[in-house]
Design a protein around this motif. Structure first.
Motif, mmCIF file in Angstrom:
data_model
loop_
_atom_site.group_PDB
_atom_site.id
_atom_site.type_symbol
_atom_site.label_atom_id
_atom_site.label_comp_id
_atom_site.label_asym_id
_atom_site.label_seq_id
_atom_site.Cartn_x
_atom_site.Cartn_y
_atom_site.Cartn_z
ATOM 1 N N LEU A 1 0.824 -1.207 0.000
ATOM 2 C CA LEU A 1 0.000 0.000 0.000
ATOM 3 C C LEU A 1 0.862 1.264 0.000
ATOM 4 C CD1 LEU A 1 -3.074 0.673 0.150
ATOM 5 C CD2 LEU A 1 -2.696 1.129 2.579
ATOM 6 N N TYR A 2 0.514 2.209 -0.853
ATOM 7 C CA TYR A 2 1.211 3.500 -0.899
ATOM 8 C C TYR A 2 0.193 4.629 -0.973
ATOM 9 C CZ TYR A 2 5.530 0.994 -1.712
ATOM 10 O OH TYR A 2 6.594 0.165 -1.562
ATOM 11 N N GLY B 1 -3.575 -0.326 -13.340
ATOM 12 C CA GLY B 1 -3.025 -0.938 -14.540
ATOM 13 C C GLY B 1 -1.833 -0.187 -15.104
ATOM 14 N N THR B 2 -1.422 0.895 -14.451
ATOM 15 C CA THR B 2 -0.253 1.619 -14.975
ATOM 16 C C THR B 2 0.976 1.340 -14.106
ATOM 17 O OG1 THR B 2 -0.761 3.587 -13.706
ATOM 18 C CG2 THR B 2 -1.678 3.460 -15.936
ATOM 19 N N PHE B 3 2.121 1.719 -14.632
ATOM 20 C CA PHE B 3 3.375 1.492 -13.911
ATOM 21 C C PHE B 3 3.704 2.674 -13.001
ATOM 22 C CE2 PHE B 3 4.200 -0.800 -18.024
ATOM 23 C CZ PHE B 3 4.162 -2.076 -17.479
ATOM 24 N N VAL B 4 4.193 2.339 -11.796
ATOM 25 C CA VAL B 4 4.665 3.392 -10.883
ATOM 26 C C VAL B 4 5.993 2.971 -10.265
ATOM 27 C CG1 VAL B 4 2.418 4.341 -10.247
ATOM 28 C CG2 VAL B 4 3.309 2.360 -9.002
ATOM 29 N N LYS B 5 6.752 3.961 -9.825
ATOM 30 C CA LYS B 5 7.954 3.672 -9.049
ATOM 31 C C LYS B 5 7.622 3.973 -7.594
ATOM 32 C CE LYS B 5 12.066 3.694 -11.807
ATOM 33 N NZ LYS B 5 11.658 4.045 -13.194
ATOM 34 N N LEU C 1 14.244 2.177 -5.063
ATOM 35 C CA LEU C 1 13.006 2.441 -5.785
ATOM 36 C C LEU C 1 12.698 1.208 -6.633
ATOM 37 C CD1 LEU C 1 13.218 6.105 -7.117
ATOM 38 C CD2 LEU C 1 11.764 5.214 -5.294
ATOM 39 N N GLU C 2 11.470 0.755 -6.575
ATOM 40 C CA GLU C 2 11.084 -0.422 -7.351
ATOM 41 C C GLU C 2 9.951 -0.044 -8.306
ATOM 42 O OE1 GLU C 2 11.816 -3.772 -7.310
ATOM 43 O OE2 GLU C 2 13.391 -3.760 -5.775
ATOM 44 N N THR C 3 9.876 -0.779 -9.414
ATOM 45 C CA THR C 3 8.763 -0.539 -10.330
ATOM 46 C C THR C 3 7.650 -1.544 -10.040
ATOM 47 O OG1 THR C 3 10.302 0.189 -12.007
ATOM 48 C CG2 THR C 3 8.100 -0.359 -12.752
ATOM 49 N N HIS D 1 6.499 7.144 -5.531
ATOM 50 C CA HIS D 1 7.529 8.080 -5.982
ATOM 51 C C HIS D 1 7.174 8.784 -7.303
ATOM 52 C CE1 HIS D 1 11.458 9.258 -7.725
ATOM 53 N NE2 HIS D 1 11.721 9.577 -6.472
ATOM 54 N N THR D 2 7.056 7.999 -8.352
ATOM 55 C CA THR D 2 6.711 8.612 -9.638
ATOM 56 C C THR D 2 5.740 7.731 -10.400
ATOM 57 O OG1 THR D 2 8.818 7.690 -10.349
ATOM 58 C CG2 THR D 2 8.644 10.090 -10.345
#
Ligand code: ADP
Ligand code: ZN
Length: 657
Positions: A16-17, A30-34, A41-43, A65-66
């Protein structure tokens, strides 16, 4: 706002973030985050989003993060959900796959103008071709899900049709996916279309031979929303593409679209789902369409078009020769007509292809005297020899001892043909018969020798070989203009391959092989050697293909085989053979019980031993499920998932076509 993020490599459980306030929170799932994890930092992929912090979460959470940019494909999430549900895997699987394609380092520059394409010349289309183009183009302009089957004999100009449609989509700022069933074919098309269309639109490959750098380039074009032509085998279908306007599946009948490994995705099937979900046309092309696609043109409102003329060359003359004839000859496998024809070719300095199905390995026992084959009464497929003396059906598991005489003509066991013949053996027979001939062998079973294989094919193309002996890999797409004789060593070996669609697959292959002859020349011959005068051999003439369909589809209906029923398989794996046997029996038993209890219209076959029954250290068993309703199959699968069976055995289930 909060998100559950599943990391691409690492934890199984989502983490959880908190979503940073400045993020655009629309379409996060469904999208990628860091995200931060300890010091790194992990994807990961966003699997869930919440307006409030979930109640069960009592600890403080870190902020993501991003957000990594993602192509603006509005239908992508629902498409991935549909196929995930169908193949019974998590959507995450696809995201992981997409991410894997993209290497670690990002490429920022997009360099469009690196090759210098030749301006493609577009021939005037024939009326036949124009009709297909007009029809499909209309549904690109006003997007609709319209599945269209294009049956065009080899060399009839299917590719020309594809090119116009690709350009039409591009004119509407839309992208096209073009798939081929093999990487070598995809590469060929990529090069050709880059040359012919490349200075008008971006033509890119996305397959296992595409470098990571090239893949990143494609990704950045997808992010930028550049309309492109994406060519590949399996991968393009799973990519997010904004403004996807058209899908083209070439060689749609090819078994290469079925992935071999779990979860055994079927690219053609996924393409159909995708076209449907996106509301766009899909064009499936082949010289030998699959029975199921032809069936769909009758029963499911698929549209159907035909191209019946070859632009160059002519159709070869086809001659069938019985191997069981009693004519005296030097070698059982080279009949007199084939011998004479090869001698004539050598004399005239024209080239010959000798084709051997599969590895020339038979999975059945046949009497050389009368050509009788032992087969299963219940399943009407040939019985497989296990060890020296046991015959077994690999669908239903029936088994019996191998009789000592032929059931038909009473010939002695000595007359039984049990093993078949290999390419190496054919080469040495031919070398004995024709010592002066330059003979090459192209047999991709020895994949490790890929380089050597390419060299052999090249020498044959350059004319430094007279005869090329090979398996089905030489049938695909290669252009050998000087070939005027094709010899098929044992045409019916695959007809008895113990699968329900053996005839279809074998015929498609034979037509492809025959199609290697007469590409340029007017006069060419195909000699087809066979043990039995199987009625299907009459249909090697491409122009009669639809007559074959009429006959084959009737037999499928009678036996309740696809497309009249769905066929699914469960594969069980275990290192201990007796444990496996036990578990497989139990599972089959409870499947039958569940089907009965839930009144599912299902037949459970097996457990049976597959053709390849041991892989590495694992023994394999299969249970087949036959049903007229795919939903019944899925219900059955769901009910066993809740069971304990999966604990000690590896089960692969896939709803096959
Ligand atoms: P297929 O994909 O059906 O095997 P191709 O599209 O490769 O066939 O076409 C075979 C040959 O015929 C090619 O050399 C192609 O350039 C040529 N061709 C196709 N359509 C036309 C046409 N309308 N007029 C002239 N030549 C054509
Ligand atoms: Zn059987």
């Amino acid at each position: 706002m909060y998100i559950h993020v599943k990391l691409l490599n690492g934890f199984k459980e989502p983490l959880l973030y908190a979503v940073p306030p400045e993020w655009d929170t629309e379409k996060l799932v469904g999208t990628f985050v860091k995200v931060p994890l300890k010091e790194r930092l992990e994807t990961g992929v966003v699997v869930c989003a919440y307006a409030e912090k979930p109640a069960e979460c009592t600890f403080s959470v870190r902020a993501a993060h991003t957000r990594e940019p993602f192509p603006a494909d509005v239908h992508y999430t629902s498409f991935i959900q549909t196929v995930s549900h169908y193949y019974r895997i998590e959507p995450f699987y696809f995201m992981q796959r997409v991410r894997q394609f993209l290497a670690q380092k990002e490429v920022r520059e997009v360099d469009h103008a690196e090759n210098t394409p030749i301006q493609g010349s577009f021939p005037q289309l024939t009326d036949e071709q124009q009709r297909v183009v007009d029809f499909v183009a209309e549904h690109i302009t006003t997007p609709h899900y319209v599945p269209t089957l294009l049956h065009g004999v080899t060399g009839s100009g299917k590719t020309e049709v594809y090119k116009r449609l690709i350009m039409h989509a591009y004119a509407h700022k839309k992208s096209t996916i073009l798939t081929l069933p093999e990487v070598t074919l995809a590469l060929q098309f990529e090069r050709m279309l880059q040359e012919q269309l490349g200075n008008e639109l971006a033509v890119v490959g996305f397959h296992s031979a595409t470098t990571p750098k090239e893949k990143q380039k494609v990704w950045s074009m997808l992010l930028a929303g550049t309309p492109l032509l994406l060519i590949g085998v399996h991968l393009p279908i799973a990519l997010p593409i904004a403004q996807l306007g058209l899908i083209i599946i070439d060689e749609e009948h090819d078994v290469g679209y079925q992935e071999k490994k779990h979860p055994k995705l079927n690219t053609k099937e996924m393409a159909l789902f995708r076209a449907q979900q996106y509301g766009i046309p899909i064009l499936l092309g082949s010289a030998t369409p699959s029975m199921s696609s032809l069936y769909n043109t009758e029963k499911k409102q698929w549209h159907f078009f035909q191209l019946k003329k070859r632009f160059q060359g002519n159709f070869p003359a086809i001659q069938t020769v019985l191997l069981t004839d009693k004519h005296k000859r030097k070698n059982f496998w080279i009949s007199q007509p084939l011998y004479d024809a090869i001698a004539e070719q050598l004399h005239r300095q024209e080239q010959t292809i000798i084709f051997l199905n599969r590895r020339g390995f038979s999975f059945f026992v046949q009497c050389k005297q009368c050509s009788f084959i032992f087969s299963c009464q219940a399943c009407s497929v040939s019985l497989t020899l296990h060890g020296q003396h046991l015959l077994a059906c690999h669908y239903c598991g029936f088994s019996s001892a191998l009789p000592t005489t032929c059931s038909e003509c009473k010939a002695d066991e000595k007359e039984f043909l049990k093993k078949g013949i290999g390419t190496q053996q054919v080469v040495s027979i031919l070398q004995d018969l024709f010592p002066q001939a330059r003979i090459g062998r192209a047999d991709l079973d020895t994949v490790s020798k890929k380089k050597q294989w390419h060299e052999t094919v090249r020498s044959f193309q350059e004319g430094t070989l007279d005869i090329l002996v090979g398996t089905q890999t030489i049938t695909k797409g290669y252009h050998f203009p000087r070939v005027t004789l094709v010899g098929v060593i044992w045409a019916d070996v695959n007809l008895h391959f113990p699968i329900y669609n053996a005839t279809e697959v074998a015929l498609q292959q034979l037509i492809q092989v025959a199609g290697r002859a007469g590409r340029v020349c007017q006069k060419s011959t195909v000699i087809v050697q066979t043990m039995v005068e199987h009625p299907v051999l009459e249909f090697i003439d491409e122009l009669k293909y639809l007559d074959f369909y009429i006959q084959e589809i009737a037999s499928r209906a009678q036996l309740s085989y696809p497309p009249y029923a769905r066929f699914a398989e469960i594969e069980l794996k275990h290192s201990n053979q007796s444990c496996l046997e036990h578990e497989a029996n139990d599972l089959a038993h409870s499947l039958r019980a569940i089907a009965l209890q839930l009144k599912l219209p299902i037949t459970v076959l097996g457990p049976a031993q597959p053709l390849v029954y041991k892989i590495k250290q694992y023994y394999l068993k299969k249970i087949y499920i036959k049903s007229t309703h795919i939903t019944a199959v899925l219900t059955l699968f769901r009910s066993i998932e809740k069971d304990a069976y999966t604990s000690s055995i590896g089960i692969t289930q896939n709803p096959l076509q």
